[in-house]
Design a protein around this motif. Sequence first.
Motif, short mmCIF file in Angstrom:
data_model
loop_
_atom_site.label_atom_id
_atom_site.label_comp_id
_atom_site.label_asym_id
_atom_site.label_seq_id
_atom_site.Cartn_x
_atom_site.Cartn_y
_atom_site.Cartn_z
N LEU A 214 0.93 -1.24 -0.21
CA LEU A 214 -0.08 0.00 0.09
C LEU A 214 0.96 1.14 0.07
CD1 LEU A 214 -2.59 1.30 0.25
CD2 LEU A 214 -2.86 1.23 2.72
N ALA A 215 1.89 1.32 0.89
CA ALA A 215 2.79 2.48 0.95
C ALA A 215 3.41 2.71 -0.64
CB ALA A 215 3.75 2.21 2.16
N GLN A 216 4.16 1.61 -1.07
CA GLN A 216 4.69 1.67 -2.39
C GLN A 216 3.95 2.09 -3.45
OE1 GLN A 216 5.80 -2.64 -2.51
NE2 GLN A 216 7.85 -2.11 -1.99
N VAL A 217 2.71 1.66 -3.42
CA VAL A 217 1.73 2.22 -4.39
C VAL A 217 1.41 3.60 -4.07
CG1 VAL A 217 -0.62 1.97 -5.37
CG2 VAL A 217 0.58 -0.05 -4.80
N LYS A 218 1.17 4.14 -2.95
CA LYS A 218 1.06 5.60 -2.81
C LYS A 218 2.33 6.32 -3.12
CE LYS A 218 -2.51 4.90 0.77
NZ LYS A 218 -3.73 6.04 0.14
N LEU A 219 3.27 5.76 -2.79
CA LEU A 219 4.60 6.65 -3.23
C LEU A 219 4.74 6.53 -4.68
CD1 LEU A 219 6.86 4.86 -0.50
CD2 LEU A 219 6.50 7.35 -0.72
N LYS A 220 4.56 5.36 -5.32
CA LYS A 220 4.63 5.56 -6.65
C LYS A 220 3.71 6.46 -7.38
CE LYS A 220 4.85 2.47 -10.87
NZ LYS A 220 4.87 1.06 -11.36
N ASP A 221 2.63 6.44 -6.87
CA ASP A 221 1.45 7.30 -7.44
C ASP A 221 1.69 8.91 -7.31
OD1 ASP A 221 0.02 5.14 -8.32
OD2 ASP A 221 -1.39 5.38 -6.75
N ALA A 222 2.52 9.10 -6.19
CA ALA A 222 2.97 10.46 -5.82
C ALA A 222 4.23 10.88 -6.58
CB ALA A 222 3.22 10.64 -4.35
N GLN A 240 12.94 2.44 1.00
CA GLN A 240 13.27 3.27 2.02
C GLN A 240 13.73 4.76 1.46
OE1 GLN A 240 17.18 2.61 3.98
NE2 GLN A 240 16.13 2.64 5.84
N THR A 241 14.58 4.76 0.45
CA THR A 241 14.98 5.96 -0.09
C THR A 241 13.74 6.74 -0.63
OG1 THR A 241 16.94 5.01 -1.16
CG2 THR A 241 16.18 7.11 -2.13
N ALA A 242 12.74 6.01 -1.10
CA ALA A 242 11.42 6.83 -1.74
C ALA A 242 10.55 7.74 -0.49
CB ALA A 242 10.79 5.90 -2.23
N VAL A 243 10.77 6.85 0.58
CA VAL A 243 10.15 7.17 1.65
C VAL A 243 10.87 8.55 2.29
CG1 VAL A 243 9.43 6.79 4.20
CG2 VAL A 243 8.97 5.14 2.63
N LYS A 244 12.34 8.38 2.51
CA LYS A 244 12.99 9.64 2.92
C LYS A 244 12.73 10.79 2.17
CE LYS A 244 16.67 7.05 5.23
NZ LYS A 244 17.95 6.83 5.42
N ASN A 245 12.77 10.62 0.73
CA ASN A 245 12.56 11.54 -0.22
C ASN A 245 11.09 12.09 -0.01
OD1 ASN A 245 15.05 11.44 -1.36
ND2 ASN A 245 14.40 9.81 -3.05
N PHE A 246 10.23 11.47 0.07
CA PHE A 246 8.82 11.82 0.36
C PHE A 246 8.76 12.86 1.62
CE2 PHE A 246 4.38 11.45 2.49
CZ PHE A 246 3.82 11.81 1.35
N GLN A 247 9.45 12.32 2.81
CA GLN A 247 9.15 13.05 4.06
C GLN A 247 9.98 14.35 3.86
OE1 GLN A 247 11.22 9.82 6.09
NE2 GLN A 247 9.27 8.95 7.35
N ARG A 248 11.20 14.31 3.32
CA ARG A 248 11.89 15.42 2.98
C ARG A 248 11.05 16.70 2.26
NH1 ARG A 248 15.86 13.18 0.75
NH2 ARG A 248 17.17 12.88 2.86
N ASP A 249 10.35 16.05 1.27
CA ASP A 249 9.53 17.02 0.41
C ASP A 249 8.38 17.67 1.06
OD1 ASP A 249 11.42 16.67 -1.81
OD2 ASP A 249 10.18 15.34 -2.83
N HIS A 250 7.89 16.87 2.13
CA HIS A 250 6.71 17.32 2.73
C HIS A 250 6.94 17.91 4.19
CE1 HIS A 250 5.26 14.90 -0.44
NE2 HIS A 250 4.08 15.49 -0.35
N GLY A 251 8.17 18.12 4.81
CA GLY A 251 8.32 18.77 5.85
C GLY A 251 8.36 17.75 6.77
N VAL A 257 10.93 5.57 7.92
CA VAL A 257 10.04 4.97 8.55
C VAL A 257 8.78 5.61 8.40
CG1 VAL A 257 9.05 4.06 10.64
CG2 VAL A 257 11.69 4.06 10.32
N VAL A 258 7.57 4.60 7.72
CA VAL A 258 6.40 4.90 7.45
C VAL A 258 5.40 4.96 8.86
CG1 VAL A 258 4.38 4.87 6.33
CG2 VAL A 258 6.68 4.28 5.29
N GLY A 259 5.51 5.90 9.50
CA GLY A 259 4.65 6.03 10.74
C GLY A 259 3.35 6.79 10.76
#
Length: 305
Positions: A214-222, A240-251, A257-259
């Motif tokens: 689910l997280a992977q699909v949401k990251l890819k869609d974003a 993990q790299t995608a999550v970090k980039n997403f977190q960085r872009d969204h403050g 870690v997807v919490g």
Amino acid sequence: MNTAAYVDSLIADLKGQVQSKQITLSQAVWETAKACLEWPYVWSAWGDECTPSERKKRHRTDHDTYKNCQVCSGSKSSCTGCKWLPDGNRVRCYDCRGFTAWCIRQFGLNIEGSIVSTQWNNNNNWARKDTIASMPQNQLVCLFQRTADGKWLHTGLGYNKETCECQKGVQYFANRDPKWTHWAIPKGLDQGGVEPVDWKPTIRRGDRGEYVTLAQVKLKDAGYDIGKSGADEIFGAATQTAVKNFQRDHGLGVDGVVGPMTWDALDNQPAIQLYTVHIPMMPLYKAEALVQSYSGAWMTKEGAD
């Protein structure tokens, strides 16, 4: 491997989430258990920090509790370099009954009994208990293993089909082993199988399953690259790299870690607008190079043969 200090901080955060009814007590205990993965098994330990002195007082010198410690065994003079001292920080140690009791006690509940059988047989511990065939869903339980001749061998924590136990260190299993024969719900933890419908577990590198997908699909869609394997249910380096980039872009805090906060941001992504680009009169060599640059792209021929 998480440190004791990190898990203590996580527990404080989980208590706040329980108090504000973002998650249930079952979910908080379960998240705590999973945060302790890879911490060591030490016979008769109940959550004290892992040190040579703690191991020495627990058991005889021919036991793995003693032999697995580089200081106790005499192979080194200090804990430096030990796998249970990540970045120079302590972790905690348990045996099986100590692990379940410690995780539950962090949230003000208690399980009495010094061995597995006395824990099970003390009905003051339990709101409900039964054989494994009737194990409830969406509810954290203590799992028990009993042999055909009635001997109680082992205990752990279960949540639906998943389990956490401390046998060869703290371990997680996505599918419950058939060795488990009984379950019990500690008093104060029984919630009747009810949980917030929007709750999602905290996931991190090494995790697998539907929530990783689910997280992977949401990251890819974003618009984030999750690697060549795509949404494969495995939380690997690319995810993990995608999550970090997403977190960085969204403050958000950049920890990979997807919490709860990262889930919330992923769940509230605006729908992506997709467009088809038509470029007329492009030479063949340029069209072929452009198509190769974009996955799923194609070209059509125009004009006379």
